[in-house]
Design a protein around this motif. Structure first.
Motif, PDB file in Angstrom:
ATOM      1  N   UNK A  32       0.821  -1.204   0.000  1.00 46.46           N
ATOM      2  CA  UNK A  32       0.000   0.000   0.000  1.00 46.46           C
ATOM      3  C   UNK A  32       0.861   1.263   0.000  1.00 46.46           C
ATOM      4  N   UNK A  33       0.207   2.357  -0.317  1.00 43.76           N
ATOM      5  CA  UNK A  33       0.797   3.687  -0.165  1.00 43.76           C
ATOM      6  C   UNK A  33      -0.267   4.582   0.441  1.00 43.76           C
ATOM      7  N   UNK A  34       0.059   5.260   1.531  1.00 43.10           N
ATOM      8  CA  UNK A  34      -0.842   6.210   2.155  1.00 43.10           C
ATOM      9  C   UNK A  34      -0.345   7.617   1.858  1.00 43.10           C
ATOM     10  N   UNK A  35      -1.242   8.475   1.360  1.00 43.10           N
ATOM     11  CA  UNK A  35      -0.861   9.839   1.042  1.00 43.10           C
ATOM     12  C   UNK A  35      -2.045  10.764   1.280  1.00 43.10           C
ATOM     13  N   UNK A  36      -1.857  12.051   1.021  1.00 39.33           N
ATOM     14  CA  UNK A  36      -2.934  13.002   1.296  1.00 39.33           C
ATOM     15  C   UNK A  36      -2.906  14.169   0.320  1.00 39.33           C
ATOM     16  N   UNK A  37      -4.047  14.860   0.248  1.00 39.66           N
ATOM     17  CA  UNK A  37      -4.152  16.089  -0.541  1.00 39.66           C
ATOM     18  C   UNK A  37      -4.801  17.190   0.285  1.00 39.66           C
ATOM     19  N   UNK A  90      -4.012   4.685  -0.895  1.00 41.55           N
ATOM     20  CA  UNK A  90      -5.047   5.229  -0.026  1.00 41.55           C
ATOM     21  C   UNK A  90      -4.793   6.723   0.117  1.00 41.55           C
ATOM     22  N   UNK A  91      -5.652   7.530  -0.483  1.00 41.36           N
ATOM     23  CA  UNK A  91      -5.418   8.976  -0.531  1.00 41.36           C
ATOM     24  C   UNK A  91      -6.498   9.740   0.229  1.00 41.36           C
ATOM     25  N   UNK A  92      -6.056  10.540   1.182  1.00 40.94           N
ATOM     26  CA  UNK A  92      -6.930  11.413   1.965  1.00 40.94           C
ATOM     27  C   UNK A  92      -7.270  12.638   1.112  1.00 40.94           C
ATOM     28  N   UNK A  93      -8.439  12.607   0.479  1.00 44.22           N
ATOM     29  CA  UNK A  93      -8.989  13.633  -0.420  1.00 44.22           C
ATOM     30  C   UNK A  93      -8.401  13.523  -1.825  1.00 44.22           C
ATOM     31  N   UNK A  94      -9.255  13.888  -2.808  1.00 40.31           N
ATOM     32  CA  UNK A  94      -8.841  13.975  -4.205  1.00 40.31           C
ATOM     33  C   UNK A  94      -9.838  14.882  -4.910  1.00 40.31           C
ATOM     34  N   UNK A  95     -10.208  14.573  -6.131  1.00 42.04           N
ATOM     35  CA  UNK A  95     -11.024  15.483  -6.938  1.00 42.04           C
ATOM     36  C   UNK A  95     -12.378  15.817  -6.305  1.00 42.04           C
TER      37      UNK A  95
END
Length: 208
Positions: A32-37, A90-95
């Motif tokens: 996995x990869x955890x990231x954020x916007x 797994x991204x905290x917020x996107x479009x």
């Protein structure tokens, strides 16, 4: 190709906590990869500082353009490479955040915001979006009680945050196959259980 999962919701909906719980679960069987916007890489984190600094004042158009610029570089430099390596991102917020916050709550409209972001992300939409649906009054109280990061958007009046939720509700109705709604008014264990269930069902449907 990996799987791109985004997490959306109003302020205080518990995204960070849920993402960590989901990541702990998925790591048993997946990379996995955890990231954020906005954020995720140094340039995007710098844009995040501009966007969320409480002393700055900017109109909705400026917000939307800065979010899109941050999203583009984050996508190219971090998300796509991870997906190309077969990871679950797994991204905290996107479009959908831009559509709900600037498109609906700021009154700029879904279509103009989508066009800005279409230029930024091309065809790279999330495979699955988890929408943590929560009463905005509860969310703001949670943020205050938990002493988490306070930013410029937290200072908006309650009607702004109510419009954000209305925007998310409309998006979830418009894209029911992609956006799965989770009742975030429940206790955190129940929210995590429902979220993991939605994600595992999606992964199984992909045959992975």
């Amino acid at each position: 190709m990996g799987i791109f999962i985004t997490f959306e919701g109003p302020e205080g909906s518990g995204k960070s906590t849920i993402i960590q719980g989901v990541n702990d679960y998925l790591l048993k069987h997946h990379e996995t990869l955890v990231t954020r916007e906005p954020g995720g890489i140094p340039l995007s984190e710098s844009i995040r500082d501009l966007l969320l600094e409480e002393t700055y004042h900017m109109d909705g158009h400026t917000e939307a353009l800065l979010f899109a610029a941050s999203r583009r570089v984050h996508l190219v430099e971090k998300i796509l490479p991870a997906l190309n390596h077969g990871k679950i991102v797994l991204c905290d917020r996107f479009i959908d955040s831009s559509l709900a916050y600037q498109g609906y709550a700021r009154g700029l409209g879904f279509d103009p915001i989508f066009q800005i972001n279409k230029f930024a992300i091309d065809t790279h939409m999330p495979d699955l979006t988890i929408y943590l649906k929560l009463d905005p009054k509860i969310g703001l109280l949670r943020k205050k009680d938990n002493d988490v990061e306070h930013n410029r958007l937290d200072n908006e009046e309650i009607d702004f945050h109510e419009r954000v939720v209305m925007g998310y509700n409309k998006l979830s109705e418009q894209y029911p196959e992609r956006i799965k709604t989770i009742d975030a008014n429940q206790d955190i264990d129940a929210v995590l259980h429902d979220t993991i269930d939605a994600i595992t069902q999606f992964i199984k449907s992909r045959g992975e």
